[in-house]
Write an enzyme that holds these catalytic residues in place. Sequence first.
Site, PDB file in Angstrom:
ATOM      1  N   TYR B 145     -38.489  29.797  46.416  1.00 26.60           N
ATOM      2  CA  TYR B 145     -39.420  30.715  45.755  1.00 26.60           C
ATOM      3  C   TYR B 145     -39.676  31.936  46.650  1.00 26.60           C
ATOM      4  CZ  TYR B 145     -44.306  32.158  44.609  1.00 26.60           C
ATOM      5  OH  TYR B 145     -45.465  32.854  44.334  1.00 26.60           O
ATOM      6  N   ASP B 230     -44.236  20.720  47.918  1.00 30.66           N
ATOM      7  CA  ASP B 230     -44.967  21.512  46.938  1.00 30.66           C
ATOM      8  C   ASP B 230     -44.564  20.978  45.571  1.00 30.66           C
ATOM      9  OD1 ASP B 230     -45.430  25.112  46.322  1.00 30.66           O
ATOM     10  OD2 ASP B 230     -46.042  23.332  45.207  1.00 30.66           O
ATOM     11  N   ILE B 232     -45.859  21.561  42.573  1.00 34.22           N
ATOM     12  CA  ILE B 232     -46.509  22.383  41.568  1.00 34.22           C
ATOM     13  C   ILE B 232     -45.882  22.240  40.185  1.00 34.22           C
ATOM     14  CG2 ILE B 232     -45.123  24.443  42.047  1.00 34.22           C
ATOM     15  CD1 ILE B 232     -47.577  26.163  41.564  1.00 34.22           C
ATOM     16  N   LYS B 273     -48.811  25.894  36.597  1.00 29.05           N
ATOM     17  CA  LYS B 273     -47.550  25.726  35.870  1.00 29.05           C
ATOM     18  C   LYS B 273     -47.665  24.661  34.788  1.00 29.05           C
ATOM     19  CE  LYS B 273     -45.940  28.603  38.881  1.00 29.05           C
ATOM     20  NZ  LYS B 273     -45.617  29.993  38.544  1.00 29.05           N
TER      21      LYS B 273
END
Lengths: 442, 477
Positions: B145, B230, B232, B273
């Site tokens: 990312y 992570d 997410i 998300k």
Amino acid sequence: MLSRKATLNLHGQDNSYFLGWEEYEKNPYDDHHNPTGIIQMGLAENQLSFDIIESWLATNPHTTGFHRNGNSLFKELALFQDYRGLPAFKSELADLMAEIRENKVVFDPGRLVLTAGSTSANEILMFCLAEPGEAFLLPTPYYPGFDRDLKWRPGVEIVPIHCSSSNEFRITKSALEEAYRHAESRNLSVKGVLVTNPSNPLGTSLSRGELNHLISFAIAKEIHLVSDEIYSGTVFDSPRFISLTQAVIDRNLKDTDLWGRIHIIYSLSKDLGLPGFRVGTIYSNNETLLAAATKMSSFGLVSSQTQHLLSCILADKKFRRSYININKKRIKRRKEILVAGLLSAGIRCLKSNAGLFCWADMRHLLSANTLEAEMELWKKILYQVGLNISPGSSCHCTEPGWFRICFANMPEEAISLSLKRIKAFVDGIRTSHRRLGQSLVL
Amino acid sequence: MKLLSRKATCNSHGQDSSYFLGWQEYEKNPYDVVQNPSGIIQMGLAENQLSFDLLESWLANNPDPAIFKRDGQSIFRELALFQDYHGLPAFKNALVEFMAEIRGNRVSFDPKKLVLTAGATSANETLMFCLAEPGEAFLLPTPYYPGFDRDLKWRTGVEIVPIHCSSTNSFRVTESALEEAYEAAKKRNLKVKGVLVTNPSNPLGTTLSLDELNLLVSFISLKNIHLISDEIYSGTVFSSPEFVSVMEILNKKKYSADVELWNRVHIVYSLSKDLGLPGFRVGAIYSNDEMVVSAATKMSSFGLVSSQTQYLLSAMLSDKKFTRNYISENQKRLKQRQEKLISGFRSAGISCLESNAGLFCWVDMRHLLSSNTFDAEMELWKKIVYDVGLNISPGSSCHCSEPGWFRVCFANMSAETLTLAIQRIKDFAELTVASSSRRSHQSMKNSRRRSLTKWVFRLSFDGREPDERIQLQIISY
């Protein structure tokens, strides 16, 4: 294994300011459930005007429900994470700030950076204005949280500008110069001065003279001037509030280099009593700073749900004006109750015209003119009297014996009770001193 | 005197990357079905816009939490004053249960080990401040990312050293890649403090396999470093294999008594998300290390979640019937969208990495490059942004080591817009193939060796015969 930041006590939270808070939490006063508990007088909250906001919400229910003119705003708000902030909200916030300054100053919403509270705003400014190891000068006494907000992660040093009771803690030219020289002797590069105006913990707004000293100093040293004006809406008495911006304009310095080195901090945590909503802001005329601070606000954006609600509330100009006025009247009344009550216990307060607290002179109650004696007195007041007040040393005051006492974060009967307790405590000391043949100088 | 700090004036906020530049171009000329039908379609923003109706209907049926009411009483005052960095207990309880549910209740989370932050952006930065000194490093698998260049490095001074992953094995993390990254850091005199992975991966859209997870845990155990996962996108896993959280690996017998190891594994989560609520700024750090929890909690002062928002979401996430239905329906919709994108691109001769999660596909456009270089990738990207009118994210912005891969988002627009985007790319691909096949005929005449290299390169991943080279360019899987 972990960083120094995580393991050392650089967060400043071993300070008595936070310790008193912890003690209160173990034994909190409640008029029904715990009438002998500790009364929290160490938290500068404004609980005096919620009813006004609640009644506005009751008459404008649509503003909390994600609707506007019958249309659902939910999706738009749910997706809104633009660090430039909700335009409607920034516009109203700029208007509010201008109104608080009696419209003598105008704010451009495009020069506002929204942050999750002024805690975040102050930290971001430090990241933008100074390298780790550089310094900012702060007049003492100052808000204990600055030790964490300015120093912890940005690595900035705070060098105190010593103020004393001999002139009501006013900032003098010589104190400024002395602080600068002191920083130099420690090989610290001074990047600016940060003041809180109105002052926490003093409760006074900076005089024209002080503002002029600060401005001249910042010009001479070519440094920044940060004015944390978080209490600007709590000025309930004369003298009138003079904002830093106004003082600079009044000296015709708007088109000079200094203009790009003036930065204002604001928040809705004190004036509107909404610390839970995390709304702070940085205002600056320096485009480079604004660009950087805006990107840094990514680490602490204001919830879009909250931005929307507040933009609706603040857009009601009639409500806003009336809230500001009523709120100030209530703060003034509370302050007067506290000041009078303390006086009848033989305790004087610094003459103040703003804030949610008084700066009380308890030097005469010290067993000695030392910090240890101040701590001793503080502990007695916390544990025996049952009042959590903030000792001056936690605010880096250089003279022992001063305490910050909050008055706007409790119902009136709690204030009355606290005054009774303090009177009883002082009377007790007087009696024991008499027994010991000492005279108590009041 | 230098007026502003280096942090304020340099470009390490990472926002000069094409990821952000594409965003800017989109803002200048955004597609709108009515107002601007030839505008740029935003396919560079990993948002989940597919399930708002579910949230809105819950809100319509449960109006009280949004208006500060609990059991018919106003709790405005209580919320307005609530700034405790330990977070609203009801919200943390609901959030950990939601996180457990996403993991099929194969793991459970203790709310006392959860720290709330203003989004995962704040959570990741805070973890860096807690785990590393300026100048120390974290290893990250590529592609990653683009925001990490800002979140992990900017104000913290932490370095990122890439763990190179390649298409030869579908970008899986390998032991040799880990070791190589560790050595590369050593060579640069960087002390490695840990590994940070995104699982499911952004931009790949794949969940880490059991092998990868085991590899990572044994690697950090051996090197005595941290692992940040992570997670997410954990709620966006829409097809097999099932999502396995790193916490499940720790539950295994082999590691279950290793307290030190447990203390070095940290999870990051967010509602941006799965629930599609990036505007509400809700993120979290989960750690078994008390000291990390304690330091991160104090640091969260710089990015607390609005109490108004905590309360609303605590009510929503406490409604188990709602969350169960939301999770499964949301996943169904994501799967449908992903399939639409994949088949649409396939009909344009463009293949995607096989994926089972996320809000995007990792698309193979290597055959559309004029050469196997990042310059050619940028050239292709610009064509796609300006000529085709699609803002997609070039692999280089995600630090991919191979040119030609792009991240294309599918959940942030209507189905009709996606159809239009697919049509546009189809038209473009056909044109490109036609013109490049003309070019390649020419270049074959002019330089056989150069084109031979090109075919050999294609052969290495396509495994096709040289005779099929024309067909290769039209249909590559």
